[in-house]
Enzyme design. Structure first.
Site, mmCIF file in Angstrom:
data_model
loop_
_atom_site.group_PDB
_atom_site.id
_atom_site.type_symbol
_atom_site.label_atom_id
_atom_site.label_comp_id
_atom_site.label_asym_id
_atom_site.label_seq_id
_atom_site.Cartn_x
_atom_site.Cartn_y
_atom_site.Cartn_z
ATOM 1 N N CYS A 151 0.829 -1.206 0.000
ATOM 2 C CA CYS A 151 0.000 0.000 0.000
ATOM 3 C C CYS A 151 0.862 1.253 0.000
ATOM 4 O O CYS A 151 0.455 2.296 -0.515
ATOM 5 C CB CYS A 151 -0.927 -0.002 1.211
ATOM 6 S SG CYS A 151 -2.254 -1.235 1.108
ATOM 7 N N CYS B 252 11.393 5.660 -8.444
ATOM 8 C CA CYS B 252 10.015 5.384 -8.033
ATOM 9 C C CYS B 252 9.852 6.007 -6.648
ATOM 10 O O CYS B 252 10.698 6.790 -6.216
ATOM 11 C CB CYS B 252 9.691 3.890 -8.046
ATOM 12 S SG CYS B 252 10.570 2.914 -6.811
#
Length: 472
Positions: A280, A429
């Site tokens: 998550c 990222c």
């Protein structure tokens, strides 16, 4: 035509399509046709030798194909094929005081609970593993319901990013141990509840000892190694495991460990490779989703304690918050399950980090990393570096990295020729996990240039170099 239902976690590889139609045939024909239409999806569904991955389940008519004819299971014209992937006694007198009668009066008015059921709740001991998104509503509602003893296992501290969904904590709790923050909130809701905190990491060494004191284990974990640990410990001790998991907009809930029901390994015999299913923290989660799934877990726990209800044993409840849709799938106990099957091969808790592939494989080529500080020095020295941002468009809208080439993870291999092998490439990222997958993909595709992973991702750059950038 056959309609294939795509879970939210895989829609990034199907052009965001939730449903894909293919020609009628078997389940195997359908899933192969899907992979043919969306090549980037193939590695998520199949191993290198073409076998369906263990953590991918296919359901036809609400039944797992493993209990039917496997990939040869026919899917009728106008039928549906669903992909389901893996996306962590009381205190003496059991009578009720006048204070308790007043507090729990709405329960007492329900004939299915009544005084007897409330007495069972008061005598019950429930352990919640994790006090995050799922553990927060679990703890709050079990406390409000009058569960006599609530145990909390967590070793983390409250972070500001938790507050979007972990409603048991508040802004003033940032930096505090989550178990301490959760205990304060539980006591604020119901001072009659006994709260036992285990401010430590759950491991193979302490799980059996901690679990032994509780009647039911509620799984609010957020990683695969702890999820398998919880499952195995519950099977060995004969404890019910109230399971929940969330990712982005998708949620799952079930009850594992019942004598005649399946365990978590019956559904997912082995975990996905590290990084293939984002956490998550990387993939995001709708804030209310863990509240919905955690509340379902609380309802299942209360029903198991009170008795007489139909729990989610042998059933997997799926929830898509974006489409506001619930589905229920039938789960079968796997007679070949290595933990709860007819001839189990696992008889004690194992090394779950190794099982989940989190320990370094000596045979795999190491990934070269560079810290934000080191990268800044190289740029200050005038070195030429190409930056590859593998994030999706919605994530780049949060923060952009100057002069980075935008190449989402699913496009890397087919766009490999756009990179200059003579120039070092740094992959970007959020926290430096997905970029590892991108580097591995290019290495396996034969790229010859130098590939570097920015350690801890853009959040490290924002924290250590450019403090005008947000940490998210």
């Amino acid at each position: 035509m056959i309609k294939i239902l795509i879970p939210y976690a895989l829609r990034a590889f199907t052009e965001r399509n939730a449903e894909v139609e293919v020609e009628p045939g078997t389940a195997g024909d359908a899933i192969n046709a899907l992979a043919g239409s969306y090549p980037a999806l193939k590695t998520h569904l199949f191993t290198e030798d073409g076998q369906l991955r263990d953590f991918i389940n296919l359901f036809v008519g609400g039944a797992n194909i493993n209990s039917l004819q496997g990939l040869d299971t026919p899917v009728a014209d106008n039928g549906e094929l669903m992909i389901v992937p893996a996306i962590a006694g009381g205190s003496g007198d059991s009578g009720l005081t006048n204070e308790e009668i007043a507090r729990y009066s709405r329960h007492l008015l329900l004939p299915e609970i009544g005084v007897e059921g409330q007495q069972k709740l008061k005598a019950a001991k429930v352990l919640i593993v994790g006090t995050g998104g799922l553990g927060a509503p679990l703890a709050l509602y079990l406390a409000a319901a009058g569960v006599g003893t609530i145990g909390l296992v967590d070793f983390d501290v409250v972070d500001e990013s938790n507050l979007q969904r972990q409603i048991i904590h508040s802004t003033r709790d940032v930096g505090r141990p989550k178990t301490a923050s959760a205990k304060d909130r539980i006591k604020g809701i119901n001072p009659l509840v006994n709260v036992v905190t285990h401010n430590e990491m759950l491991t193979s060494k302490n799980a059996l000892e901690i679990f032994a004191d509780y009647d039911i284990i509620a799984d609010g974990t957020d990683n695969f190694q702890t999820r398998y640990l919880v499952n195995d410990a519950c099977v060995f001790l004969g404890k019910l495991n109230v399971y929940g998991s969330v990712f982005q907009f998708d949620g799952q809930a079930s009850v594992f460990g019942a004598k005649d029901g399946p365990c978590y390994r019956c559904l997912y015999p082995s975990p996905p490779p590290p990084g293939l299913v984002p956490s998550c923290a990387e993939g995001g989660v709708m804030g209310v989703l863990p509240g919905i799934i955690g509340t379902i877990q609380a309802a299942e726990t209360i029903k198991l304690i009170v008795g007489g209800a139909k729990p989610l044993v042998g059933r997997l409840l799926l929830f898509d918050a974006w489409r506001m849709a619930f589905r229920e799938l039938k789960l079968e106990k796997n007679p070949a399950c290595p933990v709860c099957g007819n001839a189990p091969s696992i008889h004690e808790l194992i090394d779950y980090e190794q099982f989940c592939g989190l320990k370094k494989n000596q045979e795999s080529k190491p990934i070269d990393t560079i810290t934000a500080i080191e990268l800044k020095k190289r740029l200050d020295n005038g070195e030429k570096i190409q930056f590859i941002d593998i994030r999706e468009p919605h994530e780049r809208a949060i923060v952009k990295f100057p002069d980075a080439k935008v190449m989402p993870l699913g496009q890397l291999e087919r766009r490999m020729e756009e990179l200059d092998p003579s120039v070092d490439a740094v992959f970007l990222c959020k926290i430096g996990q997905r970029s590892i997958l991108g580097i591995r993909a290019l290495q396996e595709a034969g790229y010859k240039g130098k590939l570097l992973n920015l350690q801890d991702g853009l959040n490290a750059w924002a924290r250590d170099v450019d403090k005008s950038m947000p940490v998210y």
